[in-house]
Design an enzyme around this catalytic site. Structure first.
Site, PDB file in Angstrom:
ATOM      1  CB  SER A 158      -0.906   0.001   1.235  1.00  5.41           C
ATOM      2  OG  SER A 158      -1.541   1.250   1.390  1.00  5.41           O
ATOM      3  CE1 TYR A 181      -3.665  -2.221   5.806  1.00  2.00           C
ATOM      4  CE2 TYR A 181      -2.749  -0.100   5.156  1.00  2.00           C
ATOM      5  CZ  TYR A 181      -3.368  -1.291   4.823  1.00  2.00           C
ATOM      6  OH  TYR A 181      -3.660  -1.551   3.512  1.00  2.00           O
TER       7      TYR A 181
END
Length: 376
Positions: free
Chosen positions: A228, A241
């Site tokens: 990501s 995350y």
């Protein structure tokens, strides 16, 4: 009608909401910055009667030369940095010979990828704690689901043994499984931190250790790492995350060079995906700015668009990096520029996107429940 009113949201314009900077960039790439287009510019000017060394013709040749130079330089750089160099273009895989393993393939991006490949006749293996809703779907017979918590090495090893016996050795690995808690660091419990690290990071080690040996033995394969853009930057309520996605990026980088220099397997390709916000259930309750100005420069990614790009990358016998939308390619550069990074963070609204985030519950299907569903 030009607008549609969605329940709970403001009216959306069918034309302007789908028009964004990505469309402009695509048009420019296919026209002004295309080397085929650029070559004809000086020829067209010359055809209008201007001498070869007139100012318009010279400017046209300079423009064409610069465009062709950048295309050639980009191609040569790709050749130089590719684990398996190619002169013109890489070959394409034969999908009939592929067995694609997808972690977290029961829903969201992984689920759509599994369904799309299955409908194309590709053999797909899904590892997930829950079963996908594929019943009645065309091509569902090509999907084999194995209940597996990929964060646990023992479960991955057990599933790997069954997969080899029942289906064969996967030729492509798509490390897609991921979770997000959406909490401030002091609110994260030990279990939540362990889960994020386990699913987002440790699972990729267990998958590689279970399936990579056969790829190395055969000297071919493809490993796709779904990371990501949040692995390049950080934001509030996403410490766990972002940290795991940053680690996954370095795992990919190290694996790429290890396969080439240590295992001598340049035909095992490694691809990295660095997408921005994708409209999937994982981030369904995240809130980004809704102004047309923001959505023009930072459009959300639709799952089907990303899946199309993923299949395009897997179809080619080459290692690639996917960064979408286009602004993601600028992120590695602006993150180090003082002031610019802060402005970009404010503009994106990233620090408040997870303020009202509610994580969707994970439905785990037990073997007994699965048998009941089959009998029904």
């Amino acid at each position: 009608m030009s607008t549609v009113q969605l329940e709970g949201e403001r009216a959306h314009h069918l034309v302007f909401d789908s028009f964004n900077v990505e469309i402009i960039i695509k048009v420019l790439k296919l026209s002004v910055f295309s080397h085929f287009f650029a070559i004809f510019v000086p020829l067209t000017i010359r055809g209008q009667g201007y001498p070869w060394f007139s100012t318009p013709t010279v400017y046209g040749m300079i423009y064409a030369g610069l465009v062709c130079f950048f295309h050639l330089a980009s191609h040569l750089l790709t050749i130089a940095t590719s684990p398996k160099p190619y002169l013109l273009q890489p070959g394409f895989v034969d999908w009939q010979d592929q067995i694609v393993l997808i972690t977290g393939g029961a829903s969201g991006l992984g689920g759509l990828l599994a369904e799309t490949l299955a409908m194309r006749g590709v053999r797909v293996v899904v590892l997930d704690v829950r079963k996908g809703e594929w019943e009645g779907e065309v091509g569902v017979h090509n999907i084999s689901w194995y209940q597996c918590d990929v964060s646990k090495k023992a479960e991955v090893d057990a599933c790997a043994k069954r997969i080899r016996e029942e289906i064969g050795d996967p030729t492509m690995l798509v490390n897609n499984a991921g979770v997000v808690q959406g909490k401030k660091i002091l609110d994260l419990s030990e279990e939540e931190v362990n889960e994020t690290i386990g699913v987002n990071l440790a699972a990729q080690f267990w998958i590689l250790k279970a399936f990579l040996p056969k790829m190395i033995e055969k000297g071919t394969g493809h490993v796709m790492t779904v990371a990501s853009v949040m692995g390049l930057v950080g934001s509030a309520r996403m410490t766990d995350y972002c940290a795991t996605k940053a680690a996954v990026i370095q795992l990919h980088e190290s694996l790429k060079f290890e396969l080439k220099s240590q295992y001598k397997t340049p035909s095992i390709h490694t691809s990295l995906l660095l997408p921005s916000f994708i409209h999937t259930p994982l981030f369904s309750t995240a809130q980004l700015p809704r102004s047309r100005f923001f959505r023009f420069f930072a459009p959300e990614l639709e799952p089907h668009e990303v899946v199309k790009k993923m299949i395009g990358i897997l179809s080619v016998e080459a290692s690639q990096t996917g960064m979408w939308p286009s602004y993601v390619k600028v992120v590695p550069w602006i993150r180090w520029v003082k002031g610019v990074r802060e402005v970009a963070q404010w503009f994106s609204g990233a620090d408040h996107a997870m303020d009202n985030f509610v994580r969707a519950p994970r439905k785990v299907v037990t073997p007994a429940e699965d048998e009941d569903e089959k009998r029904d």
